[in-house]
Motif scaffolding. Structure first.
Motif, PDB file in Angstrom:
ATOM      1  N   ILE A 102      49.065  -7.237  24.786  1.00  0.00           N
ATOM      2  CA  ILE A 102      50.218  -6.352  24.830  1.00  0.00           C
ATOM      3  C   ILE A 102      50.141  -5.552  26.119  1.00  0.00           C
ATOM      4  O   ILE A 102      49.097  -5.501  26.773  1.00  0.00           O
ATOM      5  N   GLY A 106      53.908  -1.764  24.805  1.00  0.00           N
ATOM      6  CA  GLY A 106      53.551  -2.290  23.494  1.00  0.00           C
ATOM      7  C   GLY A 106      52.556  -1.400  22.779  1.00  0.00           C
ATOM      8  O   GLY A 106      52.652  -1.190  21.560  1.00  0.00           O
ATOM      9  N   THR A 149      56.767  -7.674  19.581  1.00  0.00           N
ATOM     10  CA  THR A 149      55.771  -7.255  20.564  1.00  0.00           C
ATOM     11  C   THR A 149      54.472  -8.042  20.457  1.00  0.00           C
ATOM     12  O   THR A 149      53.811  -8.310  21.459  1.00  0.00           O
ATOM     13  N   ARG A 190      55.641 -11.658  26.635  1.00  0.00           N
ATOM     14  CA  ARG A 190      56.030 -10.262  26.786  1.00  0.00           C
ATOM     15  C   ARG A 190      57.016 -10.094  27.936  1.00  0.00           C
ATOM     16  O   ARG A 190      57.117 -10.932  28.832  1.00  0.00           O
TER      17      ARG A 190
END
Length: 462
Positions: A102, A106, A149, A190
């Motif tokens: 992440i 995130g 996410t 992402r």
């Protein structure tokens, strides 16, 4: 709601999937606190599983975390074991960010889930004896954030996604399957990684950079252009921005790379985000350079670039292109048209049948007509068959009777009216040819009878 349910079914980790499904069921049944708690549990299980997977796959940076989890598990349900797992959970989001599962945003979004989870399972955190009562939309929002996410993405770090994308593009068996590119390299990565991939593709598609010798630079650029089209199907503004960033470097390229970039991307609106007035004039001059002698082939780059005349967008930006194309010899127009079959070229194809001055050029015009079969209207088909019949170089070329059969199969979308045009054509041909002649188009006769557009052939008397 259906969209979120679809995401639930796309959870990557088998260990997290039951927890996510439980959170979804709790949300639907009105157990909001339980939904938030289950969502955070799914997040922790997912991160632990993915970081362990990275370590197992040889990522040295993830090995210490895997070992720490193993030591905590070895302690079992003892006080020390619980404290060890609590310590791991406390640092879990930072560890996931450090290993690129992440990003910083995130971390912030998932931290909110953890905070609300603590409020849900620890009523004493609220003063005056009140109990935290989360709203249903809070639980739904947390579940959506966790899914988009983290939970639906495989354990691939940003750098490894780029490596996987490069390997995919350079694969000897590469096929530009746009939905696959969108799903694998856009939907499930992402936001920051998306930007990296789009910029990488734009740079290679525009500038023809050498892919470390894995492919010829021009071929690699063509493949990257296909990836850009896939990305544009998801976020056109992002692609436009990435292409525009190449403005200065693109202006410094030579004429060949500029023409090739125009050929591969000129019919896309985002290409023109890097073309200013001076470069438009430069491209125009490159396209209006004198053509070679009538029977000498056009350079490949020029042929592909001239084929962009099919695009209204390009014709508006380069108004000289259409007159340049129309001024070409029939031989050169054939080269351009067969490069990129398109509805725009149908009138040109009809004209090529009329202009064919030899059996060979007649066959080539017939082959191009078959390429354009899906784009023909009834009127265009009738005009093409009229020119075909009227030009003996077409009518009596060796391959044309077979092309007539292929064309009849390729124009079935025109229905009985289109078939009627072939019946009329065949009637005129048979009226001027010997019945048993190859040039009476017997194959077309059989095809029309088999399709029921002519009566069956009467049986031969014994």
């Amino acid at each position: 709601m259906a969209q979120l349910e679809d995401l639930v079914s796309q959870v990557w980790s088998p260990s997290s999937r039951p927890l996510v499904e439980e959170a979804w069921r709790c949300y639907n049944s009105g157990a909001i606190r339980a939904s938030i708690a289950a969502t955070w549990t799914a997040v922790t299980a997912d991160i632990i599983t993915k970081l362990t997977r990275l370590a197992d796959d040889g990522d040295n940076a993830a090995v210490p975390f895997r070992d720490e989890v193993a030591r905590a598990r070895d302690k079992g349900l003892t006080r020390d074991g619980v404290r060890a797992m609590q310590a791991i959970e406390t640092a879990l989001l930072d560890k996931a960010a450090g290993l690129e599962l992440i990003d910083a945003i995130g971390v912030r979004e998932l931290e909110r889930i953890r905070e609300d989870r603590n409020l849900c399972v620890h009523p004493s955190l609220r003063g005056n004896g009140d109990v935290y009562e989360p709203r249903p939309e809070v639980a739904r929002g947390h579940l959506a954030v966790a899914l988009t996410t983290l939970l639906t993405h495989p354990p691939i770090q940003g750098g490894k996604v780029l490596e996987a994308f490069t390997a995919y593009i350079c694969d000897p068996l590469f096929v530009p399957t746009l939905p696959h590119i969108q799903t694998t390299f856009f939907d499930r990565v992402r936001v920051a990684t998306r930007r990296t991939l789009v910029r990488f593709a734009a740079k290679h598609a525009i500038l023809e950079l050498d892919p470390s010798g894995q492919l010829p630079a021009a071929e690699h650029a063509d493949r990257m252009a296909a990836a850009l089209r896939a990305f544009a199907g998801r976020d056109r503004a992002l692609v436009r921005e990435a292409v525009a960033e190449q403005h200065d470097k693109f202006h410094m390229l030579g004429g060949g790379p500029q023409l090739r970039a125009l050929a591969r991307l000129g019919d896309e609106d985002y290409f023109w985000s890097l073309v200013d007035e001076s470069l438009t004039e430069r491209l125009r001059e490159l396209l209006v350079t004198p053509a070679p002698a009538t029977w000498e082939p056009l350079p490949v780059d020029v042929t592909a670039s001239l084929a962009l005349v099919r695009s209204l967008h390009v014709r508006e930006r380069l108004p000289d292109l259409e007159s340049r194309f129309n001024a070409l010899s029939a031989f050169h127009r054939m080269s351009v048209v067969e490069t990129s079959p398109d509805p725009y070229f149908v009138p040109t194809v009809v004209a090529l049948l009329k202009e064919a001055g030899s059996y060979r050029t007649g066959e080539r015009a017939g082959r191009i007509l078959v390429q354009h079969a899906p784009f023909l209207s009834v009127e265009a088909l009738r005009a093409a068959l009229e020119e075909w019949y009227g030009n003996g170089e077409c009518l009596h070329a060796t391959e044309m009777p077979e092309f007539a059969v292929q064309l009849s199969h390729g124009t079935t979308h025109l229905g009985p009216v289109g078939a009627g045009a072939f019946v009329e054509f065949l009637s005129k041909v048979q009226s001027r040819e010997e019945p048993d002649s190859y040039y009476s188009y017997p194959g077309l006769d059989r095809a029309l009878r088999a399709a029921g557009h002519l009566p069956p052939q009467p049986p031969v008397a014994s």
